[in-house]
Design an enzyme around this catalytic site. Structure first.
Site, PDB file in Angstrom:
ATOM      1  N   ARG A 176     -10.429  15.425 -46.962  1.00  0.00           N
ATOM      2  CA  ARG A 176      -9.227  14.710 -46.828  1.00  0.00           C
ATOM      3  C   ARG A 176      -8.736  14.055 -48.040  1.00  0.00           C
ATOM      4  O   ARG A 176      -7.898  13.509 -48.637  1.00  0.00           O
ATOM      5  CB  ARG A 176      -9.195  12.854 -46.840  1.00  0.00           C
ATOM      6  N   SER A 226      -7.352   8.104 -36.881  1.00  0.00           N
ATOM      7  CA  SER A 226      -8.902   6.803 -38.038  1.00  0.00           C
ATOM      8  C   SER A 226      -7.910   6.143 -39.117  1.00  0.00           C
ATOM      9  O   SER A 226      -7.345   7.536 -39.999  1.00  0.00           O
ATOM     10  CB  SER A 226      -9.728   7.990 -38.081  1.00  0.00           C
ATOM     11  N   GLU A 296      -7.641   6.721 -45.026  1.00  0.00           N
ATOM     12  CA  GLU A 296      -7.126   7.766 -44.964  1.00  0.00           C
ATOM     13  C   GLU A 296      -5.407   8.274 -45.299  1.00  0.00           C
ATOM     14  O   GLU A 296      -4.975   8.992 -45.667  1.00  0.00           O
ATOM     15  CB  GLU A 296      -8.016   9.020 -43.668  1.00  0.00           C
TER      16      GLU A 296
HETATM   17  C1  LIG Z   1      -4.338  10.251 -31.904  1.00  0.00           C
HETATM   18  C2  LIG Z   1      -4.803  10.691 -33.154  1.00  0.00           C
HETATM   19  C3  LIG Z   1      -5.714  11.412 -33.965  1.00  0.00           C
HETATM   20  C4  LIG Z   1      -5.855  12.292 -35.247  1.00  0.00           C
HETATM   21  N1  LIG Z   1      -6.906  12.731 -35.279  1.00  0.00           N
HETATM   22  C5  LIG Z   1      -7.449  13.638 -36.466  1.00  0.00           C
HETATM   23  C6  LIG Z   1      -8.615  13.967 -36.379  1.00  0.00           C
HETATM   24  O1  LIG Z   1      -9.418  14.634 -36.182  1.00  0.00           O
HETATM   25  N2  LIG Z   1      -8.966  14.791 -37.806  1.00  0.00           N
HETATM   26  C7  LIG Z   1      -7.463  14.778 -38.979  1.00  0.00           C
HETATM   27  O2  LIG Z   1      -7.706  14.874 -40.143  1.00  0.00           O
HETATM   28  N3  LIG Z   1      -6.261  13.350 -39.305  1.00  0.00           N
HETATM   29  C8  LIG Z   1      -6.247  13.654 -37.497  1.00  0.00           C
HETATM   30  N4  LIG Z   1      -5.579  12.216 -37.657  1.00  0.00           N
HETATM   31  C9  LIG Z   1      -4.214  12.394 -38.438  1.00  0.00           C
HETATM   32  C10 LIG Z   1      -3.634  13.075 -38.492  1.00  0.00           C
HETATM   33  O3  LIG Z   1      -3.339  13.753 -37.640  1.00  0.00           O
HETATM   34  C11 LIG Z   1      -3.877  14.430 -39.376  1.00  0.00           C
HETATM   35  O4  LIG Z   1      -3.764  13.910 -40.683  1.00  0.00           O
HETATM   36  C12 LIG Z   1      -2.515  15.288 -39.726  1.00  0.00           C
HETATM   37  O5  LIG Z   1      -2.877  16.720 -40.006  1.00  0.00           O
HETATM   38  C13 LIG Z   1      -1.531  14.738 -40.365  1.00  0.00           C
HETATM   39  O6  LIG Z   1      -0.312  15.769 -40.653  1.00  0.00           O
HETATM   40  P1  LIG Z   1       1.525  14.891 -39.813  1.00  0.00           P
HETATM   41  O7  LIG Z   1       2.296  16.057 -40.107  1.00  0.00           O
HETATM   42  O8  LIG Z   1       0.993  14.318 -39.363  1.00  0.00           O
HETATM   43  O9  LIG Z   1       2.003  14.315 -41.459  1.00  0.00           O
HETATM   44  P2  LIG Z   1       2.622  13.162 -42.192  1.00  0.00           P
HETATM   45  O10 LIG Z   1       1.539  12.087 -40.876  1.00  0.00           O
HETATM   46  O11 LIG Z   1       3.905  13.604 -41.722  1.00  0.00           O
HETATM   47  O12 LIG Z   1       2.222  12.995 -43.427  1.00  0.00           O
HETATM   48  C14 LIG Z   1       1.204  13.357 -43.820  1.00  0.00           C
HETATM   49  C15 LIG Z   1       1.423  13.136 -45.559  1.00  0.00           C
HETATM   50  O13 LIG Z   1       1.279  14.635 -45.932  1.00  0.00           O
HETATM   51  C16 LIG Z   1       2.616  14.757 -46.215  1.00  0.00           C
HETATM   52  N5  LIG Z   1       3.129  15.962 -46.131  1.00  0.00           N
HETATM   53  C17 LIG Z   1       3.575  16.133 -45.080  1.00  0.00           C
HETATM   54  N6  LIG Z   1       3.808  17.182 -44.267  1.00  0.00           N
HETATM   55  C18 LIG Z   1       4.679  18.020 -45.718  1.00  0.00           C
HETATM   56  C19 LIG Z   1       4.749  18.647 -46.459  1.00  0.00           C
HETATM   57  N7  LIG Z   1       5.025  20.159 -45.381  1.00  0.00           N
HETATM   58  N8  LIG Z   1       4.791  18.809 -47.916  1.00  0.00           N
HETATM   59  C20 LIG Z   1       4.152  18.168 -48.336  1.00  0.00           C
HETATM   60  N9  LIG Z   1       3.954  17.025 -48.614  1.00  0.00           N
HETATM   61  C21 LIG Z   1       3.674  16.720 -46.935  1.00  0.00           C
HETATM   62  C22 LIG Z   1       3.872  12.949 -46.089  1.00  0.00           C
HETATM   63  O14 LIG Z   1       4.165  12.984 -47.257  1.00  0.00           O
HETATM   64  C23 LIG Z   1       2.158  12.750 -46.094  1.00  0.00           C
HETATM   65  O15 LIG Z   1       1.755  12.301 -47.429  1.00  0.00           O
HETATM   66  C24 LIG Z   1      -5.321  11.543 -36.182  1.00  0.00           C
HETATM   67  C25 LIG Z   1      -3.440  10.714 -35.929  1.00  0.00           C
HETATM   68  C26 LIG Z   1      -3.488  10.483 -34.704  1.00  0.00           C
HETATM   69  C27 LIG Z   1      -2.833  10.145 -34.525  1.00  0.00           C
END
Ligand SMILES: Cc1cc2nc3c(=O)[nH]c(=O)nc-3n(C[C@H](O)[C@H](O)[C@H](O)COP(=O)(O)OP(=O)(O)OC[C@H]3O[C@@H](n4cnc5c(N)ncnc54)[C@H](O)[C@@H]3O)c2cc1C
Length: 304
Positions: A176, A226, A296
């Site tokens: 992470r 998480s 995280e």
């Molecule tokens: C129900 C649930 C279950 C989950 N299970 C997991 C799991 O099993 N494992 C896990 O690792 N995570 C999990 N997550 C957390 C999340 O889904 C991951 O961290 C995911 O990778 C975040 O992606 P996102 O597009 O939603 O990012 P966002 O939440 O939109 O952004 C996260 C960060 O990434 C940056 N970012 C996003 N896109 C870009 C881009 N294109 N360029 C530069 N920066 C960018 C944003 O600025 C921010 O700082 C879970 C979340 C939920 C709600």
């Protein structure tokens, strides 16, 4: 700051429906809380993204990037400047054992496409509700797999609009934690190297992981997944459970009774409720077990 002149510049390059002023970000994040973005733009092409960046830069607007919003807490005061939503850049393609994915594509869709083509490696991601860009930014992972296991290279845009390709070897990707957190790159695309395998076996693995996720996670409530990273030698959820924090509420936010590592927005939580509860969990775990919990989830924006 007056945003109308900036809006008028942007409409020369993008559809009006992709440019929003005072956009409620709770509609764009999984926690369903937080304030508004002054200017929220969702480019449909790399050229539109470049134009938005150039205009933002010319007006000295701070820049924030959002993927699917599944790992962020937006504070109640919202986000100043330009927020770019990547959710309309969603191309996915396969070339032999390589999967190319644009940043806004859902990592779940990438994992399904890999299955359709009999390619193994992205099964772990079949239930992670993020975009490819967000998953790469976070080095997302689950059930023993993580993005860095399958990534080959990333394509990024600098804030000046230049496009660069970076090989995995030149990126620091650990649990992470990624290079992207210390850079201002906008992730445009990821290239994954997968392995040919029997689709029946791939599907069976995905089914087992989906069942594990659905039975253990409170997917019926808004959350950011998480909240905390796994502290060395411990599990965050177990520490929180053993601190008797499950079911503890502040305002509309609650430490999930189903999975102690999750905080759920159970009843119109504010961002302040959610963040105060995170602090309470951390201080309770610290005083009970002398273990520091690192978050995280990423907190963006300003207090109200
Ligand atoms: C129900 C649930 C279950 C989950 N299970 C997991 C799991 O099993 N494992 C896990 O690792 N995570 C999990 N997550 C957390 C999340 O889904 C991951 O961290 C995911 O990778 C975040 O992606 P996102 O597009 O939603 O990012 P966002 O939440 O939109 O952004 C996260 C960060 O990434 C940056 N970012 C996003 N896109 C870009 C881009 N294109 N360029 C530069 N920066 C960018 C944003 O600025 C921010 O700082 C879970 C979340 C939920 C709600």
């Amino acid at each position: 700051m007056k945003y109308e002149p900036i809006y008028n510049e942007l409409i020369k390059y993008m559809k009006t429906e992709n440019i929003r002023l005072s956009e409620p970000l709770r509609d764009h994040v999984y926690t369903k809380l937080g304030g508004k973005a002054d200017l929220f733009v969702t480019p449909e092409s790399i050229e539109e993204l470049q134009a938005a960046l150039e205009i933002g830069k010319a007006h000295d607007l701070p820049l924030t990037v959002l993927g699917s919003g599944s790992n962020v807490i937006i504070k109640d005061g919202g986000i100043r400047g330009l927020t770019i939503g990547m959710g309309k850049l969603t191309n996915l393609s396969i070339e032999g054992e390589r999967l190319h994915a644009q940043a806004g594509a859902a990592i779940i869709e990438a994992s399904r496409l890999a299955l359709d083509f009999g390619l193994s490696g992205l099964e772990f991601a079949c239930g992670i509700p993020g975009s490819v860009g967000g998953a790469l930014f976070m080095n997302a992972g689950a059930y023993g797999g993580q993005i860095s296991d399958v990534l080959e290279r990333a394509t990024v845009m600098t804030q000046s609009g230049d496009v660069l390709m970076i090989d995995k070897g030149d990126l620091e990707l650990s649990y992470r934690k990624t290079t992207f957190m210390d850079s201002d790159y906008i992730i445009l695309e990821a290239e994954f190297k997968l392995d040919t395998a029997d689709p029946v076996v791939i599907k069976a693995k995905m089914d087992v992981l989906t069942e594990a996720r659905e039975s253990k996670q409170p997917l019926e409530y808004p959350s950011c997944g998480s909240v905390f990273k796994r502290p060395p030698g411990h599990f965050a959820g177990k520490l929180i459970q053993d601190s008797k924090m499950q079911g503890v509420r502040i305002g509309g936010a609650e430490v999930s009774k189903k999975h102690a590592g999750f905080i759920v927005n159970i009843d119109n939580s504010t961002s302040k409720d959610y963040l105060d509860l995170i602090d309470l969990v951390r201080t309770t775990v610290k005083s009970t077990f002398d273990v520091d919990l690192d978050t995280e989830v990423i907190v963006l924006g300003e207090d109200e």
